[in-house]
Design an enzyme around this catalytic site. Sequence first.
Site, PDB file in Angstrom:
ATOM      1  N   SER A  91       0.848  -1.203   0.000  1.00  0.00           N
ATOM      2  CA  SER A  91       0.000   0.000   0.000  1.00  0.00           C
ATOM      3  C   SER A  91       0.879   1.248   0.000  1.00  0.00           C
ATOM      4  O   SER A  91       1.646   1.452  -0.935  1.00  0.00           O
ATOM      5  CB  SER A  91      -0.969  -0.047   1.185  1.00  0.00           C
ATOM      6  OG  SER A  91      -2.000   0.894   1.032  1.00  0.00           O
ATOM      7  N   GLU A 105      -9.454  -5.548  -3.973  1.00  0.00           N
ATOM      8  CA  GLU A 105      -8.803  -4.584  -3.071  1.00  0.00           C
ATOM      9  C   GLU A 105      -9.813  -3.907  -2.138  1.00  0.00           C
ATOM     10  O   GLU A 105      -9.547  -3.739  -0.947  1.00  0.00           O
ATOM     11  CB  GLU A 105      -8.047  -3.535  -3.884  1.00  0.00           C
ATOM     12  CG  GLU A 105      -6.826  -4.062  -4.624  1.00  0.00           C
ATOM     13  CD  GLU A 105      -5.611  -4.233  -3.730  1.00  0.00           C
ATOM     14  OE1 GLU A 105      -5.688  -3.891  -2.536  1.00  0.00           O
ATOM     15  OE2 GLU A 105      -4.576  -4.708  -4.222  1.00  0.00           O
ATOM     16  N   HIS A 130      -7.713  -5.720   0.314  1.00  0.00           N
ATOM     17  CA  HIS A 130      -6.500  -4.916   0.456  1.00  0.00           C
ATOM     18  C   HIS A 130      -5.746  -5.304   1.726  1.00  0.00           C
ATOM     19  O   HIS A 130      -6.340  -5.459   2.790  1.00  0.00           O
ATOM     20  CB  HIS A 130      -6.887  -3.436   0.504  1.00  0.00           C
ATOM     21  CG  HIS A 130      -5.723  -2.506   0.467  1.00  0.00           C
ATOM     22  ND1 HIS A 130      -4.852  -2.452  -0.591  1.00  0.00           N
ATOM     23  CD2 HIS A 130      -5.275  -1.586   1.376  1.00  0.00           C
ATOM     24  CE1 HIS A 130      -3.927  -1.519  -0.350  1.00  0.00           C
ATOM     25  NE2 HIS A 130      -4.156  -1.000   0.833  1.00  0.00           N
TER      26      HIS A 130
END
Length: 526
Positions: free
Chosen positions: A214, A330, A437
């Site tokens: 990320s 995600e 995610h």
Amino acid sequence: MKRQILLLCTALLYTYAFAQPGTNKVTVANGTLQGTFNNATNIHSFKGIPYALPPVGDLRWKEPQPPANWTGIRNADHFSHMPMQKRVFTDMIFRADTMSEDCLYLNVWTPAKTGKEKLPVLVYFYGGGFSAGDGSEARYDGESMAQKGIVTITINYRLGIFGFFSHPGLTAESAHHASGNYGLLDQTAALKWAKANVAAFGGDPDKITIAGESAGSIAVSAQMISPLSRNLIAGAIGESGAMINPTLPAIPQADGEKNGVAFGEKNNAKLLADLRAMTASQLLDAASKPGAWRLAATIDGYFLPKSPAEIFIAGEQAHVPLLVGWNSAEIPYQAFTGGDMPTPENYAKKVKQQYPNDADEVLKLYPGATQDEVIKSSTALASDRFIAYSTWKWADLHSQTGGSPVYRYLFSTPRPPEVKPSLNKSPLPPVMVGASHASEIEFAMGNLPYDKVYAWTPDDYKVSTTMQGYFANFIKTGNPNGKGLPKWEPNTKGSPVKFMNIDVNTKLQPESDRGRYLFLDKIYTK
């Protein structure tokens, strides 16, 4: 001659430090560290090592400065202060028990026995949107990677207003006429520290791979292109995210300065002295108010000479192997559909609202003729807009201009049910149709046992063995392939694009969604 003698003495000192059974001592440039040793895994760990001076007082919003020397033996058996932050993400479980502006520390895990092994090195950057995170999180723990023969390092870097604040006054006082990228400069300082000191832990300073998820992945893309750091690395791993529009793109320094001036005016602190006079807690509270300040890296002419995409297009990035990918779901479909029911009618209406001139094309690329198809396509579109497109663009550009192989993956293993489902959750939790995610981190780092929230299955451990095996091989050789793993073909300029679908039955697949990304490319590169 004196230099040769000094280097020999230093090498002997490192060897002596590791050769003393039970001492767990290592001497680095600034002094001697006392770490710990896990008899069960044969891994040494050294936590809370300063790689820069505390960025407090007049050093707030300044480039990190070299750490001070110490005398005697510094205890390195516990994590240091985590960076200043609010409780933003509920899945972050910190092992550091204090928070402070004084946060520039790192942690090392090593399997070395003599300090002369010249092992490959991993430096990992945590995620959290550049507003949260810490190197102490158990999902980033380096012990499992160290058991694979890798010296593993996690670092802390400044976050939020402390790490990304730009202001005309800061630009004026900078020797480089730059402001706003302090968190990224912290990462560079940690890389320089690793380059200078990792040999003491048995690592090879010429074999440093950077990785992150990320915001950490976004940081990896930024370190690859910065003239300050691109020559420090031998490889890069990105898990969901690149500093490319629309994912936390860097902005012109002038825009960052305007944001900083507006923040100061809102807080009756027009002068830098007034802003530096605020306590860390006051500053964090002020910056955390809705609309108070916009977090973004700056194109400052120093760390970032121009936009990341421009640098990749020009081929001016580090020409090193890249392993990069994203997760199959995600974010949930509601990130695109909102509170509407996922019916074909509602979906088509939302697409026409969002893409009035391209609705027909979007509905071809992301079809929604049934409710199941709407959920699948809305998830894909939301995920692409959030972070998948920017990661794709990074992989695509590097394969064209980087002169090095790109190994692309899709992580598709959903998390299993929770061991003890929370009683405080919404009665209608987001529906996930794949891997969400950040859910790959524990798999990639070999840290499923640390996460007690989920009821991990033998299949999950199988996937983790595969994914960590790929990562470990890549860190060691720049190539993820190895014994017992499905063969992973790289993407290079002119080659057919393929990706590794990492799941219970991991397999290499040809790219099938390029049309989606080429469509978004027209929008995001205008």
